[in-house]
Scaffold this motif. Structure first.
Motif, PDB file in Angstrom:
ATOM      1  N   GLN A 784       0.833  -1.215   0.000  1.00  0.00           N
ATOM      2  CA  GLN A 784       0.000   0.000   0.000  1.00  0.00           C
ATOM      3  C   GLN A 784       0.862   1.257   0.000  1.00  0.00           C
ATOM      4  OE1 GLN A 784      -2.889  -0.746   3.149  1.00  0.00           O
ATOM      5  NE2 GLN A 784      -4.414   0.284   1.886  1.00  0.00           N
ATOM      6  N   VAL A 785       1.923   1.215   0.803  1.00  0.00           N
ATOM      7  CA  VAL A 785       2.822   2.371   0.883  1.00  0.00           C
ATOM      8  C   VAL A 785       3.585   2.515  -0.443  1.00  0.00           C
ATOM      9  CG1 VAL A 785       4.777   3.407   2.145  1.00  0.00           C
ATOM     10  CG2 VAL A 785       3.040   2.092   3.373  1.00  0.00           C
ATOM     11  N   GLN A 786       3.902   1.358  -1.066  1.00  0.00           N
ATOM     12  CA  GLN A 786       4.654   1.356  -2.329  1.00  0.00           C
ATOM     13  C   GLN A 786       3.955   2.207  -3.405  1.00  0.00           C
ATOM     14  OE1 GLN A 786       5.292  -2.725  -3.431  1.00  0.00           O
ATOM     15  NE2 GLN A 786       7.399  -2.378  -4.044  1.00  0.00           N
ATOM     16  N   THR A 787       2.617   2.199  -3.357  1.00  0.00           N
ATOM     17  CA  THR A 787       1.860   2.920  -4.401  1.00  0.00           C
ATOM     18  C   THR A 787       1.878   4.431  -4.191  1.00  0.00           C
ATOM     19  OG1 THR A 787      -0.171   2.655  -3.131  1.00  0.00           O
ATOM     20  CG2 THR A 787       0.279   0.989  -4.803  1.00  0.00           C
ATOM     21  N   LEU A 791       6.266   8.731  -0.005  1.00  0.00           N
ATOM     22  CA  LEU A 791       6.249   8.097   1.328  1.00  0.00           C
ATOM     23  C   LEU A 791       7.103   6.823   1.314  1.00  0.00           C
ATOM     24  CD1 LEU A 791       4.986   8.486   4.085  1.00  0.00           C
ATOM     25  CD2 LEU A 791       2.990   7.190   3.335  1.00  0.00           C
ATOM     26  N   TRP A 792       6.985   6.079   0.227  1.00  0.00           N
ATOM     27  CA  TRP A 792       7.757   4.833   0.068  1.00  0.00           C
ATOM     28  C   TRP A 792       9.259   5.136   0.081  1.00  0.00           C
ATOM     29  CZ3 TRP A 792       7.958  -0.287   0.072  1.00  0.00           C
ATOM     30  CH2 TRP A 792       8.945  -0.948  -0.663  1.00  0.00           C
ATOM     31  N   THR A 793       9.671   6.130  -0.715  1.00  0.00           N
ATOM     32  CA  THR A 793      11.095   6.499  -0.774  1.00  0.00           C
ATOM     33  C   THR A 793      11.600   6.868   0.615  1.00  0.00           C
ATOM     34  OG1 THR A 793      10.483   7.497  -2.877  1.00  0.00           O
ATOM     35  CG2 THR A 793      12.728   7.900  -2.124  1.00  0.00           C
TER      36      THR A 793
END
Length: 814
Positions: A784-787, A791-793
């Motif tokens: 979910q965070v990857q999308t 935030l993912w970085t």
């Protein structure tokens, strides 16, 4: 001088009397011998061994006694000797070995030297008799080296690998002396069996070349002269090296396999049976080491060779050494071939069942008759009181035991493929409960595929056939090792069979037996306390009392196992039956009892809470106060059992337990926050406390201030050691994240990097099993965070390279 000679003369008389067939004379001699002080004993014995004019029996007896003295009473006798006497003993032994002309006597003295050398190596593997060890290597008394390799593994291998391997290979090439070659090969087997793989690999090339050239040479000798002794040992050495080297043996496979197959094919004479058996063992061990892919080129040939032997099986004599090698080789072939082995079952099962059915000879003898039967006849005896002994002939029992284990191996490997044999195997094994247990019967029952293939009625019928025998054995088995195996297996069987597997008679008999076991446990403890007050009490007595205590506690753990399986299968229905044991379990958790009693008493109450809630509350007066008190106990094992109990109380306990959840929380937090909570001995108890706090917040949220406790709880994650509790905490963490809990995610998701590191650490410590649904939930959180790009970085940037790799691993597998 004359006095000393007279004393020595007296001692020779004494040695003669120790060998006397007359009981009275012998007993008197034993008493006299026991009363001689340690130093004098050693002096007399050494003089007797050195005196080549003395009677042969007396010298042999002296050698046996000296070795026995060094093995059983070394710590009492040797360190107390003056250092010059110690030095004299060492040099004397080495001198006798060099001078002794008679080989059986020299071997006995080598055994004494090895015993002394063994006792002079400390726990860290440091050798306090370097010149002795050097002498043993130089003269390669291979028996001594082999024995030490076994007794001090793997420290001995780590320290002396270079020296030992070189010395043994050199000795194996001594063509002038067959026996020495054979001993060197035998010592090499001992050495490689317990040698860490990484130590052996550098020598592999050299070892293999030597072993191959010796094997070729010895094969020629076998054909020309019929000598086989060294070849037998060399074949076993090859097997041992392959077994340790595993896949690293693949390059040498083609070097050995043709010759080994040749031996099996051609060594058919009666006197070559042992060689053939050992070669069969060697081939199957090499196959297992190199794996199916490499071995498949020969698998079919090898199976045909074995089948050919198999067809002659009925003509084999009962003591044929090939039998046990064949039986083990079949099981290895089954492991290598997997399902493809099923086609051979009809051929192998007959001989295997025949061996497993060997009936041991037993006899009831009076003690006089027993003494007349020598050990060489292969009988072992148990005294049944003053005048009688129960004897069992152990010949054949080893093969019988191996056969039983192999049957289980087939059941495990072949699953459905073995079903048609299960019934006859179980019927064969149940009467054997008396002799060995090895979990074998359980394994057969535990093959749940039986139920799938034959239907549940079949399984129930099999269980009824076994259940009575198991319960009787628990009540009557005198040997605590065997008893604990039986109890463990009985508990596992109940877990497999579930609710309804025990009828009223079973419960009644089992209740009586468990009650007796617990009463005996308390009585034995009292007896040990009495012995501690005795005037003969010393360190040695304490050591044996400790051993008894360990045995007793081990049986107590098995009582707990049985109750656990009954509670998990029958739930609260079983509580009225349990009440007969209740006072004894309450007694286990009294404050004055030793910690293992309190630990296991709590574990039993943990099961009552977990499986019988909320009906468990009617017994709360017996266990609640102690449980709350024991969370802060000095013993980590007791703390762990108490913390687990408080966790299941929150999870499964009804409303009646609410106030106690509130009371438990600060106690749990105190343990978690103590300075040494994460040390090796404390970590499991601490993790159970962390898990219990999570369960209180999850299942009884209105009993605590969740908002206040949550940040603390997050800071304690993840759990590394207790894998079951780790899953519980990760599931709760997923609940919180999936419901977007503001405290967990933090303002603007600032806590996410912390959550990622918790997940990564859990993956790195294998706290999450990939097949567990929890792993999928955690992977989804990450996806979910990857999308959401930025935030993912941010989350990934704050992780170490290892943590990043762990996150990737989780995504790939869940």
């Amino acid at each position: 001088m004359a006095a000393a000679a007279a004393e020595q003369q007296q001692f020779y008389l004494l040695l003669g009397n120790l060998l006397s067939p007359d009981n009275v004379v012998r007993k008197q001699a034993e008493e006299t011998y026991e009363n001689i002080p340690g130093q004098s004993k050693i002096t007399f014995l050494l003089q007797a061994i050195r005196n080549t004019t003395a009677a042969e029996e007396a010298r042999q007896m002296a050698a046996v006694l000296l070795r026995r003295l060094l093995s059983s009473a070394f710590d009492e006798v040797y360190p107390a000797l003056p250092s010059d006497v110690q030095t004299a003993i060492k040099s004397e032994l080495l001198m006798i070995i060099q001078m002794e002309t008679q080989s059986s006597m020299r071997k006995k003295v080598c055994d004494i030297a090895a015993e002394l050398a063994r006792n002079l190596i400390d726990e860290d593997g440091n050798n306090q008799w370097p010149e002795g060890l050097k002498f043993l290597f130089d003269s390669v008394t291979c028996n001594a080296v082999g024995q030490m390799a076994t007794d001090f593994a793997p420290g001995f291998q780590k320290k002396f690998h270079e020296k030992v391997i070189a010395a043994l290979l050199q000795t194996m090439e001594d063509q002038g002396n067959q026996r020495v070659q054979a001993h060197a090969a035998a010592a090499l087997i001992n050495f490689t069996e317990d040698c860490p793989k990484s130590l052996l690999i550098p020598y592999l090339d050299n070892l293999v070349k030597h072993l191959h050239s010796i094997m070729v040479l010895k094969l020629q000798e076998l054909i020309q002269k019929g000598t086989k002794l060294v070849l037998e040992q060399v074949v076993t050495s090859i097997a041992s090296v392959a077994d340790t080297a595993e896949e690293k043996f693949v390059p040498y496979y083609d070097l050995f396999m043709p010759s080994l197959k040749h031996i099996v094919e051609n060594a058919v004479q009666k006197e070559l049976r042992l060689l053939r058996g050992k070669t069969i063992e060697c081939i199957s061990l090499i196959g297992l080491a190199v794996g199916k892919e490499k071995f498949m080129q020969d698998a079919s040939d090898v199976m045909q060779l074995l089948l050919k032997t198999q067809t002659d099986f009925n003509d084999m004599e009962d003591d044929d050494p090939q039998i046990s090698y064949m039986i083990s080789a079949w099981a290895r072939m089954c492991k290598i071939l997997g399902k493809e082995f099923q086609q051979y079952l009809p051929v192998v099962m007959g001989p295997l069942m025949k061996t497993a059915s060997i009936k041991p000879e037993v006899a009831l003898l009076d003690t006089q008759d027993m003494e007349n039967m020598s050990d060489d006849d292969g009988w072992e005896f148990v005294n049944l009181g003053d005048q009688q002994s129960f004897g069992i002939k152990t010949a054949g029992l080893e093969e019988k035991s191996t056969a039983c284990q192999m049957l289980v191996c087939y059941a495990k490997e072949l699953k459905e493929g073995f079903v048609e044999y299960t019934e006859q195997v179980v019927k064969l094994m149940v009467p054997l409960l008396k002799f060995y247990f090895h979990d074998d019967i359980l394994q057969l029952l535990n093959t749940k595929h039986c139920a799938r293939v034959r239907g549940p009625e079949y399984l129930t019928q099999m269980w009824h056939f076994m259940c009575d025998a198991l319960i009787k054995a628990i009540g009557t088995e005198p040997d605590s090792d065997v008893l604990s195996e039986i109890m463990h297996s009985f508990a596992k069987c109940i877990e497999v069979m579930g609710d309804g597997c025990l009828n009223n008679e079973h419960f009644e008999e089992l209740g009586g037996i468990l009650k007796a076991k617990l009463e005996e446990h308390f009585k034995n403890q009292e007896l040990r306390q009495v012995k501690r007050q005795d005037e003969d009490y010393d360190e040695q007595v304490e050591e044996s009392l400790q051993d008894e205590d360990d045995n007793d506690v081990y049986i107590l753990t098995k009582v707990s196992d049985i109750l656990h399986s009954i509670f998990s299968s029958y739930k609260e229905k079983v509580l009225p039956w349990f009440e007969q044991l209740l006072p004894l379990i309450v007694n286990l958790i009294c404050p004055h009892r030793p910690w293992p009693d309190r630990q296991w008493g709590l574990c039993i109450f943990d099961d009552v809470i977990e499986h019988c809630s909320p009906a468990s509350f009617k017994y709360a007066e017996y266990f609640l106060r102690p449980m709350l008190q024991y969370v802060c106990d000095n013993s980590p094992e007791v703390r762990q059992a108490a913390a687990y109990g408080l966790g299941v109380m929150a999870q499964y306990g009804g409303d009646n337990y609410r106030p106690f959840c509130t009371e438990a929380l600060p106690l749990l937090v105190r343990v978690i926050q103590s300075a040494d909570s994460k040390t090796k001995e404390n970590v499991n108890a601490t993790e159970n406390c962390i898990s219990a706090v999570g369960k209180i917040m999850k299942f009884k949220p209105d009993c605590v201030n969740v908002e206040e406790v949550l940040p603390h709880w997050l800071s304690w994650l993840p759990l590394h050691e207790d894998k079951e509790e780790a899953v519980q905490t990760f599931n709760y963490l997923c609940d919180l994240i999936e419901s977007n809990h503001p405290i967990v995610l933090g303002p603007n998701n600032t806590n996410l990097p912390k959550i990622f590191s918790i997940i990564a650490e859990g993956e790195m410590h294998e706290a999450i099993k990939h097949e567990d649904p929890c792993a999928k939930r955690l992977a989804n959180v990450v996806r979910q965070v990857q999308t959401s790009g930025g935030l993912w970085t941010e989350c990934i940037a704050q992780l170490s390279p290892e943590q990043q790799a762990a996150i990737q691993e989780l995504l790939n597998s869940a």
